[in-house]
Write an enzyme that holds these catalytic residues in place. Structure first.
Site, PDB file in Angstrom:
ATOM      1  N   CYS A  18       0.697  -0.911   0.463  1.00  0.00           N
ATOM      2  CA  CYS A  18       0.149  -0.064  -0.021  1.00  0.00           C
ATOM      3  C   CYS A  18       0.640   1.637   0.324  1.00  0.00           C
ATOM      4  CB  CYS A  18      -1.239  -0.312   1.014  1.00  0.00           C
ATOM      5  SG  CYS A  18      -2.604   0.578   1.095  1.00  0.00           S
ATOM      6  N   HIS A 126      -3.436  -4.719   0.186  1.00  0.00           N
ATOM      7  CA  HIS A 126      -3.064  -5.456   0.734  1.00  0.00           C
ATOM      8  C   HIS A 126      -3.448  -7.054   1.619  1.00  0.00           C
ATOM      9  CE1 HIS A 126      -2.662  -1.752   3.994  1.00  0.00           C
ATOM     10  NE2 HIS A 126      -2.677  -1.559   3.307  1.00  0.00           N
ATOM     11  N   GLU A 128      -2.571  -9.191   3.087  1.00  0.00           N
ATOM     12  CA  GLU A 128      -2.587  -9.949   4.538  1.00  0.00           C
ATOM     13  C   GLU A 128      -3.639  -9.551   4.634  1.00  0.00           C
ATOM     14  OE1 GLU A 128      -1.685  -5.240   5.390  1.00  0.00           O
ATOM     15  OE2 GLU A 128      -1.055  -6.980   3.592  1.00  0.00           O
TER      16      GLU A 128
END
Length: 135
Positions: A18, A126, A128
């Site tokens: 990001c 993202h 994750e």
């Protein structure tokens, strides 16, 4: 910026997420849209404050890139999108590995492998935030 520079000088791998993608691009000579929706003609919404990490859009994976090699049967993917800034001009020595679809904002970058320097890659999304088994 100091950490990116120190890692690059030491030849250590760097992976940005990001804002990390944005910082890497600027650190190596690229520029950003300060607000994609108002500065990039035809831009789709890249950030929704209400849905946050549940806001998604498609990306097109660039054929022949390392990212394409990692996902050989997939030319598009759905990614989360929580940013309002994005790459305007790509830093020299980098390549775009994925573009947002349909507005064409860079969403994944990697330093050219033939540069002879350390590994640097980044995604605007993202990874994750994805739940196991999600695509």
């Amino acid at each position: 910026l100091a950490v990116v520079e120190a890692f690059e000088q030491a030849g250590k791998p760097i992976f940005g997420v990001c804002r990390g993608l944005q910082l890497i691009n600027v650190a190596f000579g690229g520029s950003l849209y300060q607000d994609i929706e108002t500065q990039h003609p035809g831009a789709q919404q890249h950030r929704n404050a209400v849905t946050y990490d549940q806001h998604f859009h498609e990306v097109e994976i660039v054929p022949g890139t390392r990212l394409a090699q990692m996902y050989p049967q997939q030319s598009r993917a759905v990614v989360n999108s929580i940013h309002h800034q994005g790459i305007k001009n790509l830093a020299p020595g980098f390549e775009i590995e994925a573009w947002s679809h349909p507005d064409g904002v860079p969403e994944a970058i990697r330093r050219h492998a033939h540069s002879g320097r350390g590994y640097i890659a980044a995604t605007q999304w993202h990874p994750e935030f994805f739940k196991p088994g999600a695509s």
